[in-house]
Write a protein that holds these residues in place. Structure first.
Motif, PDB file in Angstrom:
ATOM      1  N   GLY A  76       0.629  -0.882  -0.271  1.00 15.67           N
ATOM      2  CA  GLY A  76       0.030  -0.656   0.083  1.00 15.67           C
ATOM      3  C   GLY A  76       0.903   1.206   0.110  1.00 15.67           C
ATOM      4  N   PRO A  77       1.812   1.363   0.595  1.00 17.95           N
ATOM      5  CA  PRO A  77       2.384   2.680   1.149  1.00 17.95           C
ATOM      6  C   PRO A  77       3.182   2.571  -0.227  1.00 17.95           C
ATOM      7  CG  PRO A  77       2.276   1.418   2.929  1.00 17.95           C
ATOM      8  CD  PRO A  77       2.198   0.701   1.884  1.00 17.95           C
ATOM      9  N   TRP A  78       4.104   2.028  -0.797  1.00 20.46           N
ATOM     10  CA  TRP A  78       4.692   1.851  -2.080  1.00 20.46           C
ATOM     11  C   TRP A  78       3.864   2.633  -3.542  1.00 20.46           C
ATOM     12  CZ3 TRP A  78       9.425   2.671  -2.982  1.00 20.46           C
ATOM     13  CH2 TRP A  78      10.536   2.474  -1.734  1.00 20.46           C
ATOM     14  N   ALA A  79       2.782   1.836  -3.588  1.00 19.22           N
ATOM     15  CA  ALA A  79       1.909   2.187  -4.613  1.00 19.22           C
ATOM     16  C   ALA A  79       1.640   3.354  -4.480  1.00 19.22           C
ATOM     17  CB  ALA A  79       0.853   1.115  -4.302  1.00 19.22           C
ATOM     18  N   GLY A  80       1.317   3.872  -3.003  1.00 21.48           N
ATOM     19  CA  GLY A  80       0.278   5.262  -2.926  1.00 21.48           C
ATOM     20  C   GLY A  80       1.803   6.087  -3.198  1.00 21.48           C
ATOM     21  N   TYR A  81       2.987   5.742  -2.728  1.00 21.93           N
ATOM     22  CA  TYR A  81       4.250   7.333  -3.068  1.00 21.93           C
ATOM     23  C   TYR A  81       4.808   6.862  -4.220  1.00 21.93           C
ATOM     24  CZ  TYR A  81       9.522   8.501  -2.392  1.00 21.93           C
ATOM     25  OH  TYR A  81      10.686   9.195  -2.190  1.00 21.93           O
ATOM     26  N   ALA A  82       4.505   5.700  -5.204  1.00 18.37           N
ATOM     27  CA  ALA A  82       4.597   6.104  -6.857  1.00 18.37           C
ATOM     28  C   ALA A  82       3.969   6.952  -7.138  1.00 18.37           C
ATOM     29  CB  ALA A  82       4.692   4.571  -6.844  1.00 18.37           C
ATOM     30  N   ALA A  83       2.256   6.821  -6.561  1.00 21.03           N
ATOM     31  CA  ALA A  83       1.708   8.082  -7.513  1.00 21.03           C
ATOM     32  C   ALA A  83       2.379   8.984  -7.529  1.00 21.03           C
ATOM     33  CB  ALA A  83      -0.260   6.948  -7.096  1.00 21.03           C
ATOM     34  N   PHE A  84       2.481   9.475  -5.871  1.00 17.36           N
ATOM     35  CA  PHE A  84       2.555  10.487  -5.482  1.00 17.36           C
ATOM     36  C   PHE A  84       4.266  10.697  -6.828  1.00 17.36           C
ATOM     37  CE2 PHE A  84       5.155  13.566  -2.787  1.00 17.36           C
ATOM     38  CZ  PHE A  84       4.016  14.697  -2.799  1.00 17.36           C
ATOM     39  N   ARG A  85       4.812  10.254  -6.549  1.00 14.67           N
ATOM     40  CA  ARG A  85       6.258  10.843  -7.339  1.00 14.67           C
ATOM     41  C   ARG A  85       5.575  10.738  -9.000  1.00 14.67           C
ATOM     42  NH1 ARG A  85      10.675  10.269  -5.333  1.00 14.67           N
ATOM     43  NH2 ARG A  85      11.497  11.596  -7.141  1.00 14.67           N
ATOM     44  N   LEU A  86       4.993   9.827  -9.578  1.00 15.70           N
ATOM     45  CA  LEU A  86       5.138   9.897 -11.623  1.00 15.70           C
ATOM     46  C   LEU A  86       3.845  11.218 -10.871  1.00 15.70           C
ATOM     47  CD1 LEU A  86       3.914   6.493 -11.522  1.00 15.70           C
ATOM     48  CD2 LEU A  86       5.970   7.388 -12.054  1.00 15.70           C
ATOM     49  N   LEU A  87       2.733  11.350 -10.463  1.00 16.64           N
ATOM     50  CA  LEU A  87       2.073  12.818 -10.632  1.00 16.64           C
ATOM     51  C   LEU A  87       2.596  14.274  -9.830  1.00 16.64           C
ATOM     52  CD1 LEU A  87      -1.225  10.773  -9.917  1.00 16.64           C
ATOM     53  CD2 LEU A  87      -0.584  11.677 -11.932  1.00 16.64           C
ATOM     54  N   ALA A  88       4.272  14.597 -10.257  1.00 13.20           N
ATOM     55  CA  ALA A  88       4.887  15.101 -10.099  1.00 13.20           C
ATOM     56  C   ALA A  88       4.122  16.786 -10.584  1.00 13.20           C
ATOM     57  CB  ALA A  88       6.406  15.256 -10.050  1.00 13.20           C
ATOM     58  N   LYS A  89       4.003  16.811 -11.513  1.00 14.45           N
ATOM     59  CA  LYS A  89       3.321  18.003 -12.179  1.00 14.45           C
ATOM     60  C   LYS A  89       1.760  18.175 -12.153  1.00 14.45           C
ATOM     61  CE  LYS A  89       6.793  17.903 -15.557  1.00 14.45           C
ATOM     62  NZ  LYS A  89       6.818  17.826 -17.280  1.00 14.45           N
ATOM     63  N   ALA A  90       1.286  17.373 -11.434  1.00 16.01           N
ATOM     64  CA  ALA A  90      -0.176  17.579 -11.347  1.00 16.01           C
ATOM     65  C   ALA A  90      -0.284  18.712  -9.651  1.00 16.01           C
ATOM     66  CB  ALA A  90      -0.825  15.899 -11.217  1.00 16.01           C
ATOM     67  N   PRO A  91      -1.023  18.786  -9.681  1.00 15.24           N
ATOM     68  CA  PRO A  91      -1.027  19.780  -8.506  1.00 15.24           C
ATOM     69  C   PRO A  91      -1.466  18.562  -6.769  1.00 15.24           C
ATOM     70  CG  PRO A  91      -3.500  20.690  -9.756  1.00 15.24           C
ATOM     71  CD  PRO A  91      -2.635  19.505 -10.602  1.00 15.24           C
ATOM     72  N   PHE A  92      -1.222  19.710  -6.427  1.00 13.84           N
ATOM     73  CA  PHE A  92      -0.131  18.991  -4.945  1.00 13.84           C
ATOM     74  C   PHE A  92      -1.999  17.976  -4.286  1.00 13.84           C
ATOM     75  CE2 PHE A  92       1.078  18.683  -0.258  1.00 13.84           C
ATOM     76  CZ  PHE A  92       1.915  18.167  -0.585  1.00 13.84           C
ATOM     77  N   SER A  93      -2.987  19.106  -4.554  1.00 12.98           N
ATOM     78  CA  SER A  93      -3.491  17.851  -3.062  1.00 12.98           C
ATOM     79  C   SER A  93      -4.538  16.300  -4.009  1.00 12.98           C
ATOM     80  CB  SER A  93      -5.474  19.110  -3.755  1.00 12.98           C
ATOM     81  OG  SER A  93      -5.657  20.013  -5.330  1.00 12.98           O
ATOM     82  N   VAL A  94      -3.619  17.117  -5.768  1.00  6.52           N
ATOM     83  CA  VAL A  94      -4.754  15.483  -6.466  1.00  6.52           C
ATOM     84  C   VAL A  94      -3.666  14.564  -6.582  1.00  6.52           C
ATOM     85  CG1 VAL A  94      -4.115  14.881  -9.117  1.00  6.52           C
ATOM     86  CG2 VAL A  94      -5.275  17.203  -8.610  1.00  6.52           C
ATOM     87  N   ARG A  95      -2.056  15.180  -6.276  1.00  2.00           N
ATOM     88  CA  ARG A  95      -1.367  13.986  -5.967  1.00  2.00           C
ATOM     89  C   ARG A  95      -1.539  13.729  -4.254  1.00  2.00           C
ATOM     90  NH1 ARG A  95       4.684  16.485  -5.972  1.00  2.00           N
ATOM     91  NH2 ARG A  95       5.099  14.745  -6.147  1.00  2.00           N
TER      92      ARG A  95
END
Length: 232
Positions: A119-138
């Motif tokens: 779970g944490p690795w999947a969430g963190y990967a999404a957070f990093r991959l969406l680096a250019k998205a608005p912070f709230s979306v990440r």
């Protein structure tokens, strides 16, 4: 999740414990390094653990031998990185097994692997991959995906243990279908909660978040989301 005490065959329980153990050992060391490097973040670390404990203690019936609930691990993964959450999540799951009868000791390894590792690795990967998205979306995506990834893993664990007459694929599809009824809405709710919590933290703990590399200086002033993320 949580998979109940004694529900998994002994071989499966032992195998998942063996798989999860290295992540927990590494996570324990990472907590020590984090506290040494950022002693000011001790309260934030405790809050991340408490947040995971409270959210994952909200238990809704989902399928025989298991239950459905938010996980709360995505937030800690974004702030402190996934290895730390492997250790924090283990502590949470151990206390829940002993005090709340959520999960069990024989199934602790399986529950740790799904909720505190995948779970944490999947969430963190999404957070990093969406680096250019608005912070709230990440944040929303990290929290929701950490939740959903946990249950995909749990469905996989249950299907491996109990393939039945339909085989692994049939059992996996069945478990996923049953979980989805409650888990998809819960993941959306958890994502929204995460956005609200991080918004509050940006007000109350902006220096700590900036020191940890979660926020850039511009975000602490409420400007456009041009934050730096130094986590590797």
């Amino acid at each position: 999740m949580h998979i109940a005490e004694g529900f998994l065959p002994p071989f499966h329980a032992a195998a998942w414990t063996a798989v999860a153990t290295p992540f927990v050992i590494h996570g324990t060391r990472e907590i020590g390094r984090t506290i040494k490097a950022h002693p000011e973040a001790k309260l934030l670390l405790g809050a991340a653990g408490a947040f995971t404990f409270v959210l994952s203690a909200i238990k809704l019936p989902s399928v025989t031998g298991s239950s459905s609930h938010p996980t709360g691990t995505g937030l800690g993964a974004v702030i402190f990185r996934p290895p730390v959450m492997a250790a924090l999540g283990t502590i949470v799951l151990l206390f829940q097994a002993l005090l709340l009868a959520h999960g069990g000791l024989t199934t602790l390894g399986a529950n740790v692997f799904s909720m505190a590792v995948v779970g944490p690795w999947a969430g963190y990967a999404a957070f990093r991959l969406l680096a250019k998205a608005p912070f709230s979306v990440r944040i929303f995506t990290a929290m929701a995906l950490a939740d959903l990834a946990t249950y995909v893993t749990t469905a996989t664990q249950l299907a491996l243990a109990f393939p039945g007459q339909t085989g692994f694929v049939g059992a996996w599809s069945a478990f996923l279908g049953i979980f989805a009824i409650t888990q998809i809405p819960l993941a959306i709710i958890e994502g929204l909660i995460g956005v609200l919590i991080v918004k509050a933290l940006r007000t109350w703990a902006a220096p700590e978040l900036e020191a940890l590399g979660v926020l850039g200086r511009s975000q602490t002033r409420g400007e456009a989301p041009t934050e730096k993320v130094s986590h590797a």
